[in-house]
Design a protein around this motif. Structure first.
Motif, PDB file in Angstrom:
ATOM      1  N   LYS A  23     -18.671  28.274  10.225  1.00  0.00           N
ATOM      2  CA  LYS A  23     -17.858  27.079  10.005  1.00  0.00           C
ATOM      3  C   LYS A  23     -17.271  26.622  11.337  1.00  0.00           C
ATOM      4  O   LYS A  23     -17.217  27.379  12.291  1.00  0.00           O
ATOM      5  CB  LYS A  23     -16.740  27.387   9.011  1.00  0.00           C
ATOM      6  CG  LYS A  23     -17.245  27.820   7.657  1.00  0.00           C
ATOM      7  CD  LYS A  23     -16.082  28.200   6.762  1.00  0.00           C
ATOM      8  CE  LYS A  23     -16.577  28.800   5.488  1.00  0.00           C
ATOM      9  NZ  LYS A  23     -16.593  30.250   5.481  1.00  0.00           N
ATOM     10  N   ARG A  24     -16.813  25.393  11.383  1.00  0.00           N
ATOM     11  CA  ARG A  24     -16.224  24.827  12.601  1.00  0.00           C
ATOM     12  C   ARG A  24     -15.050  25.682  13.091  1.00  0.00           C
ATOM     13  O   ARG A  24     -14.902  25.921  14.282  1.00  0.00           O
ATOM     14  CB  ARG A  24     -15.775  23.382  12.332  1.00  0.00           C
ATOM     15  CG  ARG A  24     -15.046  22.693  13.467  1.00  0.00           C
ATOM     16  CD  ARG A  24     -15.966  22.245  14.548  1.00  0.00           C
ATOM     17  NE  ARG A  24     -15.242  21.618  15.633  1.00  0.00           N
ATOM     18  CZ  ARG A  24     -15.633  20.546  16.262  1.00  0.00           C
ATOM     19  NH1 ARG A  24     -16.753  19.967  15.925  1.00  0.00           N
ATOM     20  NH2 ARG A  24     -14.935  20.063  17.241  1.00  0.00           N
ATOM     21  N   ASN A  25     -14.218  26.173  12.185  1.00  0.00           N
ATOM     22  CA  ASN A  25     -13.070  27.010  12.580  1.00  0.00           C
ATOM     23  C   ASN A  25     -13.514  28.307  13.241  1.00  0.00           C
ATOM     24  O   ASN A  25     -12.796  28.867  14.066  1.00  0.00           O
ATOM     25  CB  ASN A  25     -12.183  27.327  11.378  1.00  0.00           C
ATOM     26  CG  ASN A  25     -11.375  26.127  10.950  1.00  0.00           C
ATOM     27  OD1 ASN A  25     -11.218  25.169  11.692  1.00  0.00           O
ATOM     28  ND2 ASN A  25     -10.859  26.168   9.735  1.00  0.00           N
ATOM     29  N   ASP A  26     -14.709  28.826  12.871  1.00  0.00           N
ATOM     30  CA  ASP A  26     -15.222  30.060  13.469  1.00  0.00           C
ATOM     31  C   ASP A  26     -15.538  29.890  14.952  1.00  0.00           C
ATOM     32  O   ASP A  26     -15.476  30.843  15.711  1.00  0.00           O
ATOM     33  CB  ASP A  26     -16.500  30.530  12.760  1.00  0.00           C
ATOM     34  CG  ASP A  26     -16.243  30.939  11.316  1.00  0.00           C
ATOM     35  OD1 ASP A  26     -15.108  31.343  11.008  1.00  0.00           O
ATOM     36  OD2 ASP A  26     -17.188  30.850  10.511  1.00  0.00           O
ATOM     37  N   ILE A  27     -15.894  28.681  15.345  1.00  0.00           N
ATOM     38  CA  ILE A  27     -16.317  28.471  16.740  1.00  0.00           C
ATOM     39  C   ILE A  27     -15.272  27.740  17.587  1.00  0.00           C
ATOM     40  O   ILE A  27     -15.559  27.327  18.701  1.00  0.00           O
ATOM     41  CB  ILE A  27     -17.681  27.755  16.820  1.00  0.00           C
ATOM     42  CG1 ILE A  27     -17.620  26.358  16.208  1.00  0.00           C
ATOM     43  CG2 ILE A  27     -18.765  28.593  16.184  1.00  0.00           C
ATOM     44  CD1 ILE A  27     -18.851  25.520  16.491  1.00  0.00           C
ATOM     45  N   THR A  28     -14.057  27.615  17.080  1.00  0.00           N
ATOM     46  CA  THR A  28     -12.988  26.989  17.861  1.00  0.00           C
ATOM     47  C   THR A  28     -12.602  27.900  19.024  1.00  0.00           C
ATOM     48  O   THR A  28     -12.508  29.109  18.866  1.00  0.00           O
ATOM     49  CB  THR A  28     -11.766  26.724  16.969  1.00  0.00           C
ATOM     50  OG1 THR A  28     -12.151  25.844  15.912  1.00  0.00           O
ATOM     51  CG2 THR A  28     -10.638  26.091  17.746  1.00  0.00           C
ATOM     52  N   GLY A  29     -12.419  27.323  20.202  1.00  0.00           N
ATOM     53  CA  GLY A  29     -12.033  28.073  21.398  1.00  0.00           C
ATOM     54  C   GLY A  29     -13.017  27.851  22.528  1.00  0.00           C
ATOM     55  O   GLY A  29     -13.864  26.959  22.472  1.00  0.00           O
TER      56      GLY A  29
END
Length: 143
Positions: A23-29
């Motif tokens: 998901k998008r939140n998994d790859i934030t950073g």
């Protein structure tokens, strides 16, 4: 192969794909990869890592960084072996999207009018004793 075994195999593969989605939140950073000798641009398979200490352990000067937030994306070329270090990025429109495909998921990176597509091969989080954050690894294959 008998019908029952085939059905079980298809079920397991389908369940594995549905739970293994990124998901998008998994790859934030900030995601970093070695770009020595333009490796990012030449290689078919690229491994990104999200670890604050990675550039210092990896002994490389050239790094490609994907800086991903909930609402923004920057593709950055970094050079760290001079003081001060340098970063280059395009001021134009940049975007990153996660899409479903027949084989799983892809990541589409768009910078101005150029689009690069990568198949997500592997995504994993590893717990490290030295600090409270997980190290994340993302392995992509250029499509």
């Amino acid at each position: 192969m008998n019908k029952g075994l085939l059905t079980i195999f298809i079920f397991v593969v389908t369940i594995g794909q549905s739970f293994g989605q990124v998901k998008r939140n998994d790859i934030t950073g900030d995601w970093e990869t070695d770009n020595k000798d333009s490796l990012y641009y030449k290689s078919d398979t690229i491994e990104f890592i999200q670890d604050a200490n990675w550039p210092y352990r990896n002994q490389t000067c050239d790094i490609v960084v994907l800086r991903i937030s909930k609402s923004d994306f920057k593709f950055i070329n970094s050079y760290l072996c001079t003081e001060p270090g340098r970063e280059r990025w395009t001021n134009g429109k940049q975007s990153i999207k996660i899409k479903k495909s027949k084989t799983g998921q892809t990541i589409e990176i768009k910078i101005l009018n150029k689009v690069e597509t990568f198949e997500i091969i592997d995504y994993k989080e590893e717990r490290v004793e030295r600090y409270p954050w997980d190290i994340k690894k993302l392995k992509l294959k250029r499509v």
